[in-house]
Design a protein around this motif. Structure first.
Motif, PDB file in Angstrom:
ATOM      1  N   LEU A  21       0.831  -1.205   0.000  1.00  7.95           N
ATOM      2  CA  LEU A  21       0.000   0.000   0.000  1.00  7.95           C
ATOM      3  C   LEU A  21       0.869   1.260   0.000  1.00  7.95           C
ATOM      4  CD1 LEU A  21      -3.049   0.737   0.203  1.00  7.95           C
ATOM      5  CD2 LEU A  21      -2.702   0.907   2.668  1.00  7.95           C
ATOM      6  N   ALA A  22       2.006   1.209   0.665  1.00  3.32           N
ATOM      7  CA  ALA A  22       2.911   2.354   0.716  1.00  3.32           C
ATOM      8  C   ALA A  22       3.848   2.417  -0.485  1.00  3.32           C
ATOM      9  CB  ALA A  22       3.729   2.301   2.006  1.00  3.32           C
ATOM     10  N   LEU A  23       4.360   1.265  -0.914  1.00  5.30           N
ATOM     11  CA  LEU A  23       5.386   1.259  -1.955  1.00  5.30           C
ATOM     12  C   LEU A  23       4.846   1.424  -3.373  1.00  5.30           C
ATOM     13  CD1 LEU A  23       7.814  -1.460  -0.576  1.00  5.30           C
ATOM     14  CD2 LEU A  23       8.126   1.017  -0.614  1.00  5.30           C
ATOM     15  N   LEU A  24       3.658   0.954  -3.641  1.00  8.59           N
ATOM     16  CA  LEU A  24       3.121   1.097  -5.002  1.00  8.59           C
ATOM     17  C   LEU A  24       2.988   2.560  -5.431  1.00  8.59           C
ATOM     18  CD1 LEU A  24       0.561  -1.830  -5.130  1.00  8.59           C
ATOM     19  CD2 LEU A  24       2.506  -1.501  -6.664  1.00  8.59           C
ATOM     20  N   PRO A  25       2.455   3.448  -4.604  1.00 14.20           N
ATOM     21  CA  PRO A  25       2.410   4.857  -5.026  1.00 14.20           C
ATOM     22  C   PRO A  25       3.808   5.457  -5.211  1.00 14.20           C
ATOM     23  CG  PRO A  25       0.942   4.508  -3.183  1.00 14.20           C
ATOM     24  CD  PRO A  25       1.729   3.257  -3.350  1.00 14.20           C
ATOM     25  N   VAL A  26       4.751   5.048  -4.368  1.00 17.73           N
ATOM     26  CA  VAL A  26       6.121   5.539  -4.514  1.00 17.73           C
ATOM     27  C   VAL A  26       6.701   5.068  -5.849  1.00 17.73           C
ATOM     28  CG1 VAL A  26       8.479   5.382  -3.576  1.00 17.73           C
ATOM     29  CG2 VAL A  26       6.522   5.699  -2.028  1.00 17.73           C
ATOM     30  N   CYS A  27       6.510   3.791  -6.173  1.00 13.85           N
ATOM     31  CA  CYS A  27       6.985   3.262  -7.456  1.00 13.85           C
ATOM     32  C   CYS A  27       6.342   4.010  -8.624  1.00 13.85           C
ATOM     33  CB  CYS A  27       6.675   1.775  -7.574  1.00 13.85           C
ATOM     34  SG  CYS A  27       7.642   0.744  -6.473  1.00 13.85           S
ATOM     35  N   THR A  28       5.067   4.291  -8.504  1.00 15.57           N
ATOM     36  CA  THR A  28       4.365   5.015  -9.566  1.00 15.57           C
ATOM     37  C   THR A  28       4.957   6.413  -9.745  1.00 15.57           C
ATOM     38  OG1 THR A  28       2.333   3.794  -9.088  1.00 15.57           O
ATOM     39  CG2 THR A  28       2.101   5.852 -10.321  1.00 15.57           C
ATOM     40  N   TRP A  29       5.158   7.104  -8.648  1.00 14.62           N
ATOM     41  CA  TRP A  29       5.715   8.454  -8.709  1.00 14.62           C
ATOM     42  C   TRP A  29       7.119   8.441  -9.324  1.00 14.62           C
ATOM     43  CZ3 TRP A  29       9.902  10.673  -6.098  1.00 14.62           C
ATOM     44  CH2 TRP A  29      10.027  12.050  -6.280  1.00 14.62           C
ATOM     45  N   VAL A  30       7.957   7.486  -8.890  1.00 18.25           N
ATOM     46  CA  VAL A  30       9.321   7.397  -9.415  1.00 18.25           C
ATOM     47  C   VAL A  30       9.290   7.092 -10.905  1.00 18.25           C
ATOM     48  CG1 VAL A  30      11.448   6.025  -9.349  1.00 18.25           C
ATOM     49  CG2 VAL A  30      10.395   6.805  -7.217  1.00 18.25           C
ATOM     50  N   TYR A  31       8.462   6.141 -11.317  1.00 21.98           N
ATOM     51  CA  TYR A  31       8.402   5.765 -12.728  1.00 21.98           C
ATOM     52  C   TYR A  31       7.961   6.952 -13.580  1.00 21.98           C
ATOM     53  CZ  TYR A  31       8.291   1.997 -16.229  1.00 21.98           C
ATOM     54  OH  TYR A  31       8.558   1.177 -17.288  1.00 21.98           O
ATOM     55  N   PHE A  32       6.923   7.659 -13.160  1.00 20.56           N
ATOM     56  CA  PHE A  32       6.449   8.817 -13.920  1.00 20.56           C
ATOM     57  C   PHE A  32       7.462   9.959 -13.914  1.00 20.56           C
ATOM     58  CE2 PHE A  32       2.220   6.939 -14.076  1.00 20.56           C
ATOM     59  CZ  PHE A  32       1.751   7.401 -15.290  1.00 20.56           C
ATOM     60  N   SER A  33       8.267  10.071 -12.857  1.00 22.43           N
ATOM     61  CA  SER A  33       9.255  11.148 -12.823  1.00 22.43           C
ATOM     62  C   SER A  33      10.376  10.911 -13.834  1.00 22.43           C
ATOM     63  CB  SER A  33       9.822  11.321 -11.417  1.00 22.43           C
ATOM     64  OG  SER A  33      10.640  10.231 -11.067  1.00 22.43           O
ATOM     65  N   TYR A  34      10.604   9.650 -14.203  1.00 19.66           N
ATOM     66  CA  TYR A  34      11.612   9.344 -15.214  1.00 19.66           C
ATOM     67  C   TYR A  34      11.054   9.400 -16.625  1.00 19.66           C
ATOM     68  CZ  TYR A  34      15.080   8.093 -11.757  1.00 19.66           C
ATOM     69  OH  TYR A  34      15.977   8.146 -10.730  1.00 19.66           O
ATOM     70  N   SER A  35       9.876   8.874 -16.812  1.00 15.70           N
ATOM     71  CA  SER A  35       9.285   8.924 -18.155  1.00 15.70           C
ATOM     72  C   SER A  35       7.812   8.578 -18.083  1.00 15.70           C
ATOM     73  CB  SER A  35       9.977   7.935 -19.096  1.00 15.70           C
ATOM     74  OG  SER A  35       9.623   6.603 -18.777  1.00 15.70           O
ATOM     75  N   VAL A  36       7.073   9.182 -18.981  1.00 18.07           N
ATOM     76  CA  VAL A  36       5.674   8.802 -19.149  1.00 18.07           C
ATOM     77  C   VAL A  36       5.661   7.850 -20.342  1.00 18.07           C
ATOM     78  CG1 VAL A  36       3.350   9.600 -19.665  1.00 18.07           C
ATOM     79  CG2 VAL A  36       4.854  10.989 -18.225  1.00 18.07           C
ATOM     80  N   SER A  37       5.393   6.609 -20.034  1.00 15.80           N
ATOM     81  CA  SER A  37       5.450   5.560 -21.054  1.00 15.80           C
ATOM     82  C   SER A  37       4.363   4.548 -20.748  1.00 15.80           C
ATOM     83  CB  SER A  37       6.819   4.882 -21.026  1.00 15.80           C
ATOM     84  OG  SER A  37       6.991   4.191 -19.797  1.00 15.80           O
ATOM     85  N   PRO A  38       4.159   3.599 -21.653  1.00 11.65           N
ATOM     86  CA  PRO A  38       3.185   2.547 -21.337  1.00 11.65           C
ATOM     87  C   PRO A  38       3.530   1.811 -20.032  1.00 11.65           C
ATOM     88  CG  PRO A  38       3.672   2.503 -23.674  1.00 11.65           C
ATOM     89  CD  PRO A  38       4.635   3.488 -23.052  1.00 11.65           C
ATOM     90  N   GLY A  39       4.817   1.644 -19.741  1.00  9.80           N
ATOM     91  CA  GLY A  39       5.214   0.985 -18.493  1.00  9.80           C
ATOM     92  C   GLY A  39       4.788   1.764 -17.265  1.00  9.80           C
ATOM     93  N   SER A  40       4.921   3.076 -17.319  1.00 14.44           N
ATOM     94  CA  SER A  40       4.507   3.875 -16.165  1.00 14.44           C
ATOM     95  C   SER A  40       3.000   3.800 -15.962  1.00 14.44           C
ATOM     96  CB  SER A  40       4.977   5.326 -16.297  1.00 14.44           C
ATOM     97  OG  SER A  40       4.525   5.919 -17.485  1.00 14.44           O
ATOM     98  N   TRP A  41       2.261   3.727 -17.071  1.00 13.65           N
ATOM     99  CA  TRP A  41       0.802   3.582 -16.953  1.00 13.65           C
ATOM    100  C   TRP A  41       0.435   2.213 -16.376  1.00 13.65           C
ATOM    101  CZ3 TRP A  41      -2.005   7.676 -16.784  1.00 13.65           C
ATOM    102  CH2 TRP A  41      -1.578   8.835 -17.434  1.00 13.65           C
ATOM    103  N   CYS A  42       1.230   1.188 -16.697  1.00 13.65           N
ATOM    104  CA  CYS A  42       0.991  -0.143 -16.111  1.00 13.65           C
ATOM    105  C   CYS A  42       1.189  -0.107 -14.599  1.00 13.65           C
ATOM    106  CB  CYS A  42       1.923  -1.180 -16.735  1.00 13.65           C
ATOM    107  SG  CYS A  42       1.512  -1.643 -18.417  1.00 13.65           S
ATOM    108  N   VAL A  43       2.244   0.586 -14.163  1.00 21.30           N
ATOM    109  CA  VAL A  43       2.510   0.689 -12.722  1.00 21.30           C
ATOM    110  C   VAL A  43       1.401   1.489 -12.036  1.00 21.30           C
ATOM    111  CG1 VAL A  43       4.147   1.544 -10.984  1.00 21.30           C
ATOM    112  CG2 VAL A  43       4.982   0.371 -13.033  1.00 21.30           C
ATOM    113  N   LEU A  44       0.948   2.551 -12.663  1.00 16.76           N
ATOM    114  CA  LEU A  44      -0.187   3.304 -12.114  1.00 16.76           C
ATOM    115  C   LEU A  44      -1.427   2.412 -12.030  1.00 16.76           C
ATOM    116  CD1 LEU A  44      -1.567   5.886 -11.114  1.00 16.76           C
ATOM    117  CD2 LEU A  44      -1.981   6.469 -13.524  1.00 16.76           C
ATOM    118  N   GLY A  45      -1.675   1.640 -13.072  1.00 13.83           N
ATOM    119  CA  GLY A  45      -2.815   0.714 -13.060  1.00 13.83           C
ATOM    120  C   GLY A  45      -2.699  -0.296 -11.932  1.00 13.83           C
ATOM    121  N   ALA A  46      -1.487  -0.818 -11.710  1.00 17.74           N
ATOM    122  CA  ALA A  46      -1.268  -1.767 -10.611  1.00 17.74           C
ATOM    123  C   ALA A  46      -1.589  -1.123  -9.268  1.00 17.74           C
ATOM    124  CB  ALA A  46       0.173  -2.268 -10.632  1.00 17.74           C
TER     125      ALA A  46
END
Length: 119
Positions: A21-46
């Protein structure tokens, strides 16, 4: 079920359940801060699927059922009362658990998809 409900309340369970619950939003934020890509949208979806389908269903559905079951004095209940307790609990709990299981599998699949590099 009463003994399972009591046994599950331990540090290992809370670490994984609340850690996600704590780490998924952090992973999403980190991924989006590096690039907006289909992978970052997958992590947001997760993250969204975990929050709603795993954590949300657990807190709104399963925990109240578990608490109601925990209050029942099953040792003193008659066969008819036991059948009533089971009827009130089992079908709904199993349905909610199926939702949580599917949501957890989807969460993992989306995280794997995000991690293997949809760039």
């Amino acid at each position: 079920m009463q003994s399972i409900n009591r046994a599950i309340l331990n540090p290992a369970f809370f670490s994984s359940f609340l850690g996600s619950l704590a780490l998924l939003p952090v992973c999403t934020w980190v991924y989006f801060s590096y690039s907006v890509s289909p992978g970052s949208w997958c992590v947001l979806g997760a993250t969204v699927v975990y929050f709603t389908g795993v954590f949300g269903v657990t807190m709104v559905g399963n925990v109240p059922l578990n608490n109601a079951l925990d209050k029942a004095d099953l040792a003193a209940a008659s066969a008819g009362q036991l059948a009533q307790h089971r009827a009130a609990f089992e079908e709904r709990w199993n349905r909610l658990n199926t939702v949580r299981t599917v949501a957890a599998v989807v969460t993992v699949a989306l995280m794997v998809a995000g991690c293997i590099g949809f760039k």
